[in-house]
Motif scaffolding. Structure first.
Motif, PDB file in Angstrom:
ATOM      1  N   LYS A  56      17.256  10.814 -10.122  1.00  0.00           N
ATOM      2  CA  LYS A  56      17.059   9.876 -11.217  1.00  0.00           C
ATOM      3  C   LYS A  56      17.867   8.619 -10.953  1.00  0.00           C
ATOM      4  CE  LYS A  56      16.136  13.349 -14.771  1.00  0.00           C
ATOM      5  NZ  LYS A  56      16.557  13.907 -16.080  1.00  0.00           N
ATOM      6  N   GLY A  57      17.388   7.508 -11.505  1.00  0.00           N
ATOM      7  CA  GLY A  57      18.043   6.227 -11.293  1.00  0.00           C
ATOM      8  C   GLY A  57      18.697   5.703 -12.553  1.00  0.00           C
ATOM      9  N   GLN A  58      19.023   4.407 -12.513  1.00  0.00           N
ATOM     10  CA  GLN A  58      19.726   3.775 -13.619  1.00  0.00           C
ATOM     11  C   GLN A  58      18.849   3.643 -14.862  1.00  0.00           C
ATOM     12  OE1 GLN A  58      22.911   3.024 -13.515  1.00  0.00           O
ATOM     13  NE2 GLN A  58      23.234   3.496 -11.363  1.00  0.00           N
ATOM     14  N   ARG A  59      17.561   3.428 -14.672  1.00  0.00           N
ATOM     15  CA  ARG A  59      16.682   3.257 -15.831  1.00  0.00           C
ATOM     16  C   ARG A  59      16.567   4.547 -16.636  1.00  0.00           C
ATOM     17  NH1 ARG A  59      12.875  -0.646 -16.934  1.00  0.00           N
ATOM     18  NH2 ARG A  59      13.149  -1.496 -14.834  1.00  0.00           N
ATOM     19  N   ALA A  60      16.472   5.683 -15.932  1.00  0.00           N
ATOM     20  CA  ALA A  60      16.406   6.967 -16.635  1.00  0.00           C
ATOM     21  C   ALA A  60      17.702   7.263 -17.367  1.00  0.00           C
ATOM     22  CB  ALA A  60      16.089   8.087 -15.638  1.00  0.00           C
ATOM     23  N   ALA A  61      18.830   6.895 -16.774  1.00  0.00           N
ATOM     24  CA  ALA A  61      20.116   7.107 -17.436  1.00  0.00           C
ATOM     25  C   ALA A  61      20.229   6.240 -18.686  1.00  0.00           C
ATOM     26  CB  ALA A  61      21.255   6.809 -16.469  1.00  0.00           C
ATOM     27  N   TYR A  62      19.779   4.994 -18.617  1.00  0.00           N
ATOM     28  CA  TYR A  62      19.829   4.132 -19.799  1.00  0.00           C
ATOM     29  C   TYR A  62      18.898   4.651 -20.892  1.00  0.00           C
ATOM     30  CZ  TYR A  62      18.876   0.223 -22.880  1.00  0.00           C
ATOM     31  OH  TYR A  62      18.692  -0.561 -23.990  1.00  0.00           O
ATOM     32  N   ARG A  63      17.743   5.163 -20.504  1.00  0.00           N
ATOM     33  CA  ARG A  63      16.819   5.726 -21.495  1.00  0.00           C
ATOM     34  C   ARG A  63      17.452   6.918 -22.214  1.00  0.00           C
ATOM     35  NH1 ARG A  63      13.183   7.228 -18.251  1.00  0.00           N
ATOM     36  NH2 ARG A  63      12.192   5.188 -18.066  1.00  0.00           N
ATOM     37  N   SER A  64      18.191   7.730 -21.479  1.00  0.00           N
ATOM     38  CA  SER A  64      18.846   8.883 -22.102  1.00  0.00           C
ATOM     39  C   SER A  64      19.952   8.444 -23.057  1.00  0.00           C
ATOM     40  CB  SER A  64      19.426   9.802 -21.026  1.00  0.00           C
ATOM     41  OG  SER A  64      18.417  10.255 -20.149  1.00  0.00           O
ATOM     42  N   SER A  65      20.725   7.436 -22.667  1.00  0.00           N
ATOM     43  CA  SER A  65      21.839   7.001 -23.506  1.00  0.00           C
ATOM     44  C   SER A  65      21.392   6.194 -24.713  1.00  0.00           C
ATOM     45  CB  SER A  65      22.817   6.167 -22.672  1.00  0.00           C
ATOM     46  OG  SER A  65      22.171   5.007 -22.161  1.00  0.00           O
ATOM     47  N   SER A  66      20.221   5.589 -24.681  1.00  0.00           N
ATOM     48  CA  SER A  66      19.756   4.753 -25.785  1.00  0.00           C
ATOM     49  C   SER A  66      18.803   5.476 -26.730  1.00  0.00           C
ATOM     50  CB  SER A  66      19.069   3.498 -25.247  1.00  0.00           C
ATOM     51  OG  SER A  66      17.947   3.856 -24.452  1.00  0.00           O
ATOM     52  N   LYS A  67      18.121   6.508 -26.238  1.00  0.00           N
ATOM     53  CA  LYS A  67      17.133   7.194 -27.071  1.00  0.00           C
ATOM     54  C   LYS A  67      17.401   8.688 -27.220  1.00  0.00           C
ATOM     55  CE  LYS A  67      13.425   3.967 -25.905  1.00  0.00           C
ATOM     56  NZ  LYS A  67      12.050   3.813 -25.370  1.00  0.00           N
ATOM     57  N   SER A  68      18.142   9.274 -26.317  1.00  0.00           N
ATOM     58  CA  SER A  68      18.370  10.714 -26.357  1.00  0.00           C
ATOM     59  C   SER A  68      19.871  10.996 -26.314  1.00  0.00           C
ATOM     60  CB  SER A  68      17.638  11.402 -25.186  1.00  0.00           C
ATOM     61  OG  SER A  68      17.810  12.796 -25.240  1.00  0.00           O
ATOM     62  N   CYS A  69      20.305  11.819 -25.370  1.00  0.00           N
ATOM     63  CA  CYS A  69      21.711  12.189 -25.257  1.00  0.00           C
ATOM     64  C   CYS A  69      22.073  12.291 -23.784  1.00  0.00           C
ATOM     65  CB  CYS A  69      21.987  13.515 -25.968  1.00  0.00           C
ATOM     66  SG  CYS A  69      23.653  14.155 -25.718  1.00  0.00           S
ATOM     67  N   ALA A  70      23.038  11.508 -23.359  1.00  0.00           N
ATOM     68  CA  ALA A  70      23.560  11.554 -21.994  1.00  0.00           C
ATOM     69  C   ALA A  70      24.874  12.325 -22.004  1.00  0.00           C
ATOM     70  CB  ALA A  70      23.766  10.148 -21.434  1.00  0.00           C
ATOM     71  N   LEU A  71      25.055  13.180 -21.020  1.00  0.00           N
ATOM     72  CA  LEU A  71      26.206  14.077 -20.937  1.00  0.00           C
ATOM     73  C   LEU A  71      26.935  13.848 -19.630  1.00  0.00           C
ATOM     74  CD1 LEU A  71      27.864  16.622 -21.825  1.00  0.00           C
ATOM     75  CD2 LEU A  71      26.080  17.994 -20.718  1.00  0.00           C
ATOM     76  N   ARG A  72      28.265  13.828 -19.691  1.00  0.00           N
ATOM     77  CA  ARG A  72      29.084  13.668 -18.490  1.00  0.00           C
ATOM     78  C   ARG A  72      30.356  14.471 -18.611  1.00  0.00           C
ATOM     79  NH1 ARG A  72      33.084   9.637 -16.500  1.00  0.00           N
ATOM     80  NH2 ARG A  72      33.120   9.859 -14.238  1.00  0.00           N
ATOM     81  N   ASP A  73      30.738  15.108 -17.507  1.00  0.00           N
ATOM     82  CA  ASP A  73      31.979  15.863 -17.428  1.00  0.00           C
ATOM     83  C   ASP A  73      33.102  14.921 -17.003  1.00  0.00           C
ATOM     84  OD1 ASP A  73      33.993  17.681 -17.190  1.00  0.00           O
ATOM     85  OD2 ASP A  73      33.078  18.867 -15.598  1.00  0.00           O
ATOM     86  N   GLU A  74      34.040  14.645 -17.909  1.00  0.00           N
ATOM     87  CA  GLU A  74      35.179  13.772 -17.640  1.00  0.00           C
ATOM     88  C   GLU A  74      36.487  14.558 -17.671  1.00  0.00           C
ATOM     89  OE1 GLU A  74      35.244  10.356 -20.104  1.00  0.00           O
ATOM     90  OE2 GLU A  74      33.481   9.450 -19.156  1.00  0.00           O
ATOM     91  N   SER A  75      36.454  15.743 -17.083  1.00  0.00           N
ATOM     92  CA  SER A  75      37.646  16.589 -17.081  1.00  0.00           C
ATOM     93  C   SER A  75      38.728  16.061 -16.164  1.00  0.00           C
ATOM     94  CB  SER A  75      37.275  18.020 -16.668  1.00  0.00           C
ATOM     95  OG  SER A  75      36.296  18.553 -17.533  1.00  0.00           O
ATOM     96  N   MET A  76      38.416  15.072 -15.322  1.00  0.00           N
ATOM     97  CA  MET A  76      39.452  14.500 -14.455  1.00  0.00           C
ATOM     98  C   MET A  76      40.362  13.517 -15.188  1.00  0.00           C
ATOM     99  SD  MET A  76      36.682  12.444 -14.481  1.00  0.00           S
ATOM    100  CE  MET A  76      35.581  13.222 -13.321  1.00  0.00           C
TER     101      MET A  76
END
Length: 676
Positions: free
Chosen positions: A54-74
């Protein structure tokens, strides 16, 4: 020779995985990400960079219309324990002057909300730390990194322990600090130096060492304050998007019915929640729930009568308590999947009942979205972007919660997608967009080295000849050129050495960046006095002061890093672009540039004067038109004159804009200033 079945056993795999983490530490979800993402070694960790499919456009679509998830345990995690007065004194001095009131507010002290601020180190003169600082010199403290501050709520004393005859001692408070892993060692040193000054120079017991890029910090004891580094004990998951609450509602269920109703009400009304609230939850094991389809109930929480519950507009610290503040690794228990399939166990309960009795303690943080409308610019149907939640769980529970978040509809992203979320939301990304910080300098040097490797890998006939173009510094940002008068470095044909890029020490000490409140002064046509902090900053800085400015370019789809920015009238060289790309939110190219503060203020003053003159002439014209005609003019025509949009192309005669030019080509375009 061992068979493959023996090599694939759990205990042997864990032993082999432990041997591979001697240099770079893995996250708990490393195996899941390694199969689906490009991995990168950075800041002492190995984590996901970007998805393979997946690219940047799919990531933006998830963050603007759905739910984007990221592991920031560092993320680096520090715990400060001591008297409340000592902790408040540390925060009031280390945070910027404009943010001191927020640091000691009742909501932050009670633990019901958390604080986001910039942590500043001690001012040094000629290699020595200054003992006393006045108000102007406090504005010149070096920026270390942005941090998040969370006070642990005070538990009410029990009646059995309370004795009115004894003298009431000041309560011992616990404060959590989160920071970027690149500034882990520097933040620990900054905390130790501030505590040393507060204790009158008594250094106490100090344990600090640096290793690799991010370094390692072990904390220490300073008088009555204890500093401990607990990075890695908790897992941190960031959820971004309008459906983040819906994903959490399918996963979290409180053991207490009253607390569960409050939790479901909060996560269902994401846009109307109190900003930055903190909630400690005691939830049932997420493996108990069966994930419902995405369309079921539409993520809304209803009461007993079938009516939707109203959001809690006023938030108190009643639900902020959590046993995780007194974290002990031995007290965290989790029922492993293997225990559910074993036939002979000491527990007489069947597997499902054992699973139902399994519970976990978590902490839920709410993040309000930022208004990226750009001072009147449309943003594709939504004006708030980047809101969501942060889920903090103990490390033994990390894989269980992460897998169920993915099943519930979270679209996993990496570091590159997270930086694009900050870019779209109009907030600088640390450390890439913080050139005044040490971590930002190291990151800038790393990017310059990577660009040089890509450049050298190409044959001479297929790569850009910077020497003929007259570019003296093709890979790094030459901030020292802003100290001299004249045009940009693109027109200077000095001697250059492509093989050896500039070192980190090339950044001059006079580089100062103003990050205080500036938008209310620059976005109005009425004449206003400069903020007090800005006036003090301009009078204190000797040679150079910069300000971050977002630019919107109508022509072209991308602005290259290190593009030069000029004044439209005088062709004065203003600064550089640190990052630029195509913005899916605005539908045009967008860039973050650091420009001369004094020149930008003069540019905006001229814009305000031209706008006032234009409004006065337009108002007299409309009065004359209304006196001669019986029907008033259309409202749209008046609005377009009185409130022009900065997205109009070409820019209006009185709109603030600058000229942007890429150093590798003759591409030049006008860019309007956006205050996203």
């Amino acid at each position: 020779r061992a068979y493959r079945s023996a090599k694939r056993r759990t205990n042997r795999l864990e032993r082999d995985f432990g041997k591979r983490q001697k240099e770079k530490e893995w996250l708990s979800t490393h195996i899941w990400h390694a199969k689906r993402f490009h991995m990168v070694d950075r800041w002492g960790y190995r984590f996901a960079l970007s998805a393979t499919n997946k690219g940047q456009r799919a990531a933006y679509r998830s963050s603007s219309k759905s739910c984007a998830l990221r592991d920031e345990s560092m993320t680096s995690h520090f715990v400060l324990t001591g008297p409340e007065s000592s902790l408040l004194s540390l925060l009031s001095r280390s945070l910027k002057s404009g943010e001191r009131v927020v640091a000691i507010s009742e909501d932050v002290l009670s633990g019901s909300t958390f604080l986001k601020a910039n942590f500043y180190g001690m001012l040094q003169k000629e290699g020595k730390e200054t003992e006393k600082e006045d108000e102007k010199e406090s504005l010149l403290r070096p920026l270390i990194c942005p941090i998040q501050v969370l006070f642990a709520p005070i538990s009410p004393p029990s009646e059995d322990v309370m004795d009115l005859d004894q003298e009431i001692c000041p309560p011992t408070r616990t404060v959590w600090l989160w920071s970027h892993p690149s500034a882990r060692a520097e933040l620990e040193k900054g905390i130790c130096r501030w505590l040393n000054r507060l204790n009158g120079g008594d250094r106490g017991v100090v344990h600090a060492e640096e290793e690799g890029e991010g370094g390692k910090a072990t904390g220490g004891v300073f008088g009555e304050v204890t500093v401990e580094d607990i990075s890695g004990r908790f897992s941190r998951f960031e959820l971004v998007g309008p459906r983040s609450g819906f994903v959490l509602s399918k996963l979290l269920k409180e053991t207490n019915e009253r607390a569960d109703l409050t939790l479901q009400t909060l996560i269902a009304s994401q846009s109307q929640n109190p900003p930055r609230f903190v909630m400690g939850c005691h939830v049932v094991d997420p493996r108990v729930h069966t994930v419902r389809p995405q369309g079921e109930n539409n993520g809304q929480v209803t009461g007993a009568g079938g009516q939707e519950t109203s959001p809690l507009l006023q938030w108190s610290g009643e639900y902020s308590h959590s046993p995780l503040y007194s974290f002990s690794a031995e007290s965290i228990t989790r029922l492993e999947e293997s225990m559910l399939t074993q036939k002979e166990l000491t527990s007489p309960l069947p597997p499902m009942e054992r699973l139902l009795s399994s519970t976990a303690d978590i902490i839920l943080l709410h993040r309000a979205g930022s208004d990226c409308s750009g001072g009147g610019d449309s943003i594709r149907g939504h004006g708030v972007y980047g809101g969501g939640y942060t889920l903090i769980v103990p490390r033994p529970w990390s894989r269980t919660f992460f897998s169920h978040l993915v099943r519930a509809g979270g679209h996993v992203c990496g570091l590159r997608e997270a930086e694009s979320f900050s870019f779209e939301g109009g907030s600088p990304s640390f450390p890439r967009d913080f050139p005044e910080a040490t971590a930002g300098r190291i990151e800038s040097k790393r990017i310059a080295d990577e660009e040089q490797l890509i450049h050298d890998a190409k044959p001479p006939s297929k790569r850009v000849n910077y020497e003929k173009l007259g570019v003296s510094s093709p890979f790094s940002l030459p901030w020292e050129t802003l100290l001299t008068e004249g045009e940009g470095v693109g027109g200077v044909s000095d001697a250059m050495d492509i093989e050896s890029p500039p070192l980190l020490s090339s950044l001059p000490p006079p580089l100062r960046i103003y990050r205080g409140p500036l938008t209310p002064y620059l976005t109005t046509s009425q004449a206003k006095d400069l903020p007090r902090s800005l006036s003090s900053f301009l009078s204190t800085t000797e040679s150079l002061s910069l300000v971050p400015i977002w630019l919107l370019i109508d022509g072209g789809t991308r602005v290259l890093r290190r593009a030069e920015v000029f004044h439209p009238g005088t062709n004065e060289f203003l600064g550089f672009v640190t990052f630029g790309s195509y913005s899916f939110a605005h539908g045009k190219a967008k860039a973050l540039a650091y420009l001369k503060l004094s020149s930008i203020i003069d540019l905006i003053k001229g814009y305000q004067q031209r706008e006032r003159n234009h409004l006065s002439s337009t108002s007299s014209h409309h009065h004359a038109l209304l006196s001669t005609t019986s029907s008033p003019p259309p409202f749209s025509s008046i609005a377009s004159v009185l409130a022009p949009s900065i997205s109009d192309a070409p820019p209006s005669p009185f709109a603030p804009y600058v000229v942007v030019q890429n150093v590798t080509s003759q591409w030049t375009h006008e860019a309007t200033i956006s205050w996203a």
